[in-house]
Enzyme design. Structure first.
Site, PDB file in Angstrom:
ATOM      1  N   ASP A  68       0.818  -1.215   0.000  1.00 40.24           N
ATOM      2  CA  ASP A  68       0.000   0.000   0.000  1.00 40.24           C
ATOM      3  C   ASP A  68       0.852   1.265   0.000  1.00 40.24           C
ATOM      4  O   ASP A  68       2.060   1.216   0.206  1.00 40.24           O
ATOM      5  CB  ASP A  68      -0.955  -0.012   1.212  1.00 40.24           C
ATOM      6  CG  ASP A  68      -0.261  -0.372   2.526  1.00 40.24           C
ATOM      7  OD1 ASP A  68       0.978  -0.381   2.566  1.00 40.24           O
ATOM      8  OD2 ASP A  68      -0.957  -0.640   3.510  1.00 40.24           O
ATOM      9  N   ASN A 137      -7.436  -2.452  14.133  1.00 38.73           N
ATOM     10  CA  ASN A 137      -8.842  -2.748  13.837  1.00 38.73           C
ATOM     11  C   ASN A 137      -8.981  -3.980  12.922  1.00 38.73           C
ATOM     12  O   ASN A 137     -10.045  -4.227  12.374  1.00 38.73           O
ATOM     13  CB  ASN A 137      -9.532  -1.533  13.201  1.00 38.73           C
ATOM     14  CG  ASN A 137      -8.901  -1.124  11.877  1.00 38.73           C
ATOM     15  OD1 ASN A 137      -7.978  -1.785  11.386  1.00 38.73           O
ATOM     16  ND2 ASN A 137      -9.398  -0.051  11.281  1.00 38.73           N
ATOM     17  N   HIS A 139      -7.150  -4.485  10.135  1.00 36.75           N
ATOM     18  CA  HIS A 139      -6.857  -4.272   8.722  1.00 36.75           C
ATOM     19  C   HIS A 139      -5.549  -4.950   8.317  1.00 36.75           C
ATOM     20  O   HIS A 139      -4.654  -5.163   9.128  1.00 36.75           O
ATOM     21  CB  HIS A 139      -6.884  -2.783   8.334  1.00 36.75           C
ATOM     22  CG  HIS A 139      -5.754  -1.927   8.793  1.00 36.75           C
ATOM     23  ND1 HIS A 139      -5.958  -0.689   9.364  1.00 36.75           N
ATOM     24  CD2 HIS A 139      -4.416  -2.072   8.751  1.00 36.75           C
ATOM     25  CE1 HIS A 139      -4.795  -0.129   9.644  1.00 36.75           C
ATOM     26  NE2 HIS A 139      -3.840  -0.956   9.285  1.00 36.75           N
ATOM     27  N   GLU A 144      -9.560  -1.792   5.173  1.00 37.06           N
ATOM     28  CA  GLU A 144     -10.216  -1.418   6.420  1.00 37.06           C
ATOM     29  C   GLU A 144     -11.493  -2.244   6.626  1.00 37.06           C
ATOM     30  O   GLU A 144     -12.051  -2.781   5.669  1.00 37.06           O
ATOM     31  CB  GLU A 144     -10.590   0.078   6.370  1.00 37.06           C
ATOM     32  CG  GLU A 144      -9.401   1.017   6.267  1.00 37.06           C
ATOM     33  CD  GLU A 144      -8.658   1.208   7.593  1.00 37.06           C
ATOM     34  OE1 GLU A 144      -8.672   0.299   8.440  1.00 37.06           O
ATOM     35  OE2 GLU A 144      -8.053   2.278   7.753  1.00 37.06           O
TER      36      GLU A 144
END
Ligand code: GLP
Length: 242
Positions: A68, A137, A139, A144
């Site tokens: 990413d 979280n 990810h 996400e």
């Protein structure tokens, strides 16, 4: 299949992770490595640099594709993931810089950049070993929590909690980009092997949820339960709840 390897502490778990990558390059010198940023893999990269410096590891035939990149940042920005990779690994080993790939955060046309990245991965014949960190979280890359597992490379709006977590690398939270280009779950799940690294007690709950909870796009990493070859490497603290 999930294999779990536990290190006593961060240094130990970093060595274990580096050894998996070392083994992969030894078995297949022209491996396509999927690489990751974040603070967790830094120790593994340091260990790989040591192996290289001792003459035991050769990156000259390796190709890399990173997961990413922040949208809007270019490689000159010291917060960009391209900069991170250069600094923490590429500049210190004999990888051919032209064979290192990171999504281009400066390409404003998201559809074009995402298609380019998907094609690139496909033309490389896919990823042999994908290294991953785990977001607080759940990810992976910048996939996400959401309603669906996104397949290919896409442009994401970063979750508020991610912007907050990553603001520690920026001067202020307002400087954190709000979007990123990330490989999709399909790109990641197509890798031959997955190596995921976790460290610290702050990750203990999400490790449990991701690997022993329900498979749901609300916890993107939970899809790894369906992958045939996953190695989870963590220190005692991160693995303390499983
Ligand atoms: C970022 C990256 C992820 C990384 C995650 C966790 O958001 N895009 O690839 O896994 O942070 O980072 P850390 O290892 O610092 O906890």
């Amino acid at each position: 299949m999930l294999r779990i390897l536990k290190g006593n502490d961060y240094g130990d778990m970093s060595r274990i992770a580096a050894n998996v990558i070392f083994a992969q390059i030894t078995m297949k010198p022209d491996s396509v490595l999927g690489l990751a940023t974040g603070s967790t893999p830094i120790g593994a990269y340091e260990q790989l640099i040591k192996y290289y410096e001792k003459g035991n590891l050769d990156f000259s035939h390796v190709t890399s594709v990173n997961l990413d990149e922040y949208r809007g940042l270019d490689e000159a920005s010291d917060q960009s993931y391209r900069y991170f990779m250069n600094k923490h690994l590429f500049e210190h080993v004999n990888i051919n810089m032209e064979e290192t790939n990171v999504p281009d955060g400066k390409e404003p046309d998201a559809a074009k950049e995402c298609l380019r990245y998907d094609n690139l991965i496909e033309n490389l014949g896919g990823i042999d070993l994908q290294l991953l960190g785990l977001g607080n979280n759940g990810h992976i890359g910048f996939n996400e929590p959401g309603q669906v597992f996104e397949k290919g490379t896409h442009c994401v709006d970063l979750a508020e909690s991610t912007i907050e977590a990553n603001s520690r690398f920026f001067n202020s939270i307002d400087e954190v980009p709000t979007q990123a280009y990330t490989m999709g779950i399909g790109n990641i799940m197509s890798a031959g092997k997955i190596l995921i690294v976790v460290s610290g007690e702050g990750k203990a709950d999400i490790v449990k949820k991701a690997f022993f909870g329900p498979i749901t796009p609300q916890v993107p990493a939970s899809i790894l339960q369906l992958h045939k070859d996953v190695i989870l490497v963590g220190d005692e603290a991160a693995l303390s709840k499983i």
